[in-house]
Design an enzyme around this catalytic site. Sequence first.
Site: not given
Length: 445
Positions: A277, A283, A285, A316
């Site tokens: 972080s 942290k 994550n 086509r």
Amino acid sequence: MVGVHDSRILGPLFGDPEIAALFDDAASVRAMARVEAALAIAEAELDLVPMHAADRIAAAVEDFSADLDALGTGSEQAGVPVIEFVRQFRAHVGGDAAQWVHWGATSQDIVDTALVLQLRGGLALIGDRLNAVIAGLARLADAHRGTVMAARTRYQQALPTSFGLKCAGWLLPLVRCRERLPDMRNRLLTVQFGGAAGTLAALDTRGVAVMEALAAELDLTCPPLPWHAQRDSVAEFGSWLSLVTGALGKLGQDAVLLAQTEVGEIDESAGGGRGGSSTMPQKANPVTGEALVAAARLNAGLLGTLHQAQIQEHERGGVGWQMEWATLPTMVVTAGAALAKTTALLDRLAVSAGRMRGNLGPENGLILAEAATFALAEHMPRPDAQALVKEAARAVIAGGGHLVEALQARSSAPVDWDRLRDPACYMGSNDALIDRALAAAGAIH
């Protein structure tokens, strides 16, 4: 660049340079040139093109370098790059041989067959990566068959299970994707050659022979007839890619939930340095798990657009074709990146068996409620056992204590209470189910 896969900032999170290189402009030009050369050789073998001209066309592929800006202008003007590509390639071939470039073909023949060649390269890489993820999950399933944890249904703890069985649940959808691959590959990797309107009229009655010879030259299968407006095989491949990323997304979602701070049963950033972080140093994550979920949702969304490309106009069309260009390469790159990230995640994954055991709630034993019900049902009617366990559970929730002790205070049934206390004793067919998953994956324990 506006796409995340091409971004130097976001590309490492979403992209895959090795697979993306198969679909960049230079690779597309090489693939189209290879198709033109193979067509000339095939037609020369059938005496439709002079062999000396085919040899010159084939040799010209080696040192051909297209003016990409001019190709872009040509695409904007004609809706397809092949007209300008053929002009440039003929100029590069030069001499009498130039007139034999693109003999009897139409633009879509070249673009579609070139795409098939590019997809073949992508499939080879994706297949190898799929095998690596399957092998990694099989190892985890076997290694953690005895690692007891809480099974969770609708976000709530349900019964004891094992981390190995959870890994087996991640494994089998990918095994089924691998099983689907050979038949799908055979349908996808097929030559496209139909001429202007799918009749091969420019080649008189030799069109089918050229189609077959071109397929052989490129080592592709030959369809019963040109598939200009039949896009089911392309849509099927996109569906398969979405199945792969969807299976990985489920794994990623579970990994994110198991890594939550208050759960802490796995850590995808073992060793540090990932998921930090900008302001909270504590942290880590779960960025890889999140990326797998994002990849699954991206491909699922693109799949709807790709399926719309099946709606073609007469023999086509142009709209659906262009929609494929805008979606399919992105889906291939996304799937390849997701597989590579999953292998990396499995290699660095830290599994906390202690935290898994601790989260079973050993202090109250409530996760053993079903086990207690069936243990008591051996000595009384099951409805009575259920009622007794519910009463005991409410008492534990209200006043604390352990479920087994609450039951012992309410029943004299000769239950093996010590065994009942151990969540590892209520694992059912855990080992047998893991063995079946490993056998299905070709990694028998």
